[in-house]
Design a protein around this motif. Structure first.
Motif, PDB file in Angstrom:
ATOM      1  N   ASP A   1       1.107  -1.343   0.429  1.00 54.75           N
ATOM      2  CA  ASP A   1      -0.117  -0.182  -0.440  1.00 54.75           C
ATOM      3  C   ASP A   1       0.910   1.914   0.364  1.00 54.75           C
ATOM      4  N   GLU A   2       2.091   1.329  -0.993  1.00 60.58           N
ATOM      5  CA  GLU A   2       2.707   2.991  -0.906  1.00 60.58           C
ATOM      6  C   GLU A   2       3.329   2.411  -2.388  1.00 60.58           C
ATOM      7  N   VAL A   3       3.692   3.886  -2.603  1.00 59.77           N
ATOM      8  CA  VAL A   3       4.817   3.985  -3.985  1.00 59.77           C
ATOM      9  C   VAL A   3       5.764   3.663  -3.976  1.00 59.77           C
ATOM     10  N   LYS A   4       6.230   3.009  -4.559  1.00 59.23           N
ATOM     11  CA  LYS A   4       7.691   2.823  -4.464  1.00 59.23           C
ATOM     12  C   LYS A   4       8.678   3.030  -5.796  1.00 59.23           C
ATOM     13  N   GLN A   5       9.665   2.625  -5.945  1.00 60.19           N
ATOM     14  CA  GLN A   5      10.877   3.032  -6.839  1.00 60.19           C
ATOM     15  C   GLN A   5      10.947   1.122  -7.274  1.00 60.19           C
ATOM     16  N   PRO A   6      10.415   0.916  -8.529  1.00 60.60           N
ATOM     17  CA  PRO A   6      11.448  -0.528  -8.274  1.00 60.60           C
ATOM     18  C   PRO A   6      12.617  -1.148  -8.664  1.00 60.60           C
ATOM     19  N   SER A   7      12.915  -1.804  -8.499  1.00 68.51           N
ATOM     20  CA  SER A   7      15.070  -1.463  -9.278  1.00 68.51           C
ATOM     21  C   SER A   7      15.636  -1.558 -10.130  1.00 68.51           C
TER      22      SER A   7
END
Length: 135
Positions: free
Chosen positions: A76-82
């Motif tokens: 339930d968060e916005v993230k930068q993918p690898s």
């Protein structure tokens, strides 16, 4: 070449804006491009060639690259993918196909040069305009 057509459209839009505001030249064009567009270098190269003979000829093209971010529904968060093509959450490993940023193309502002004589005097705020090209 997609970048060439895009650069032409950008120059035409900026050139028209400069003409409407009686500007002799354009100092700077500020864009925001998402990394997924993968066209920063090509657009800069094309902009230089298609701007010859226009008010944009000596303009600086400033491009801010916007990183790829995705929404992970498990965390339930916005993230930068690898990685650029990795659509899995970097923390939990679940698929994250919901792109939040990284695909934008925004014309943020146009900075105009000196105005033609006998036209209205501009204030610093008149010399910039922002547009949203696509999101």
């Amino acid at each position: 070449m997609h970048e060439l057509a895009l650069a032409r459209s950008l120059v035409e839009m900026v050139d028209e804006y400069a003409s409407e505001h009686n500007a002799i030249y354009v100092k700077r064009v500020n864009l925001r491009l998402g990394v997924m567009s993968a066209m920063t270098r090509a657009l800069a190269f094309c902009f230089e060639s298609v701007s010859r003979g226009t008010a944009c000829e000596s303009a600086e093209l400033s491009i801010e690259e916007i990183p790829l971010t995705v929404f992970c529904s498990c965390c339930d968060e916005v993230k930068q993918p690898s990685g650029r093509y990795s659509f899995r959450c970097s923390e939990c490993g679940m698929p994250t196909p919901n792109i939040v940023t990284g695909r934008e193309m925004q014309l943020v502002s146009i900075e105009l040069g000196d105005e033609i004589a006998n036209s209205r005097q501009s204030t610093p705020s008149d010399d910039k305009i922002g547009f949203l090209a696509s999101g």
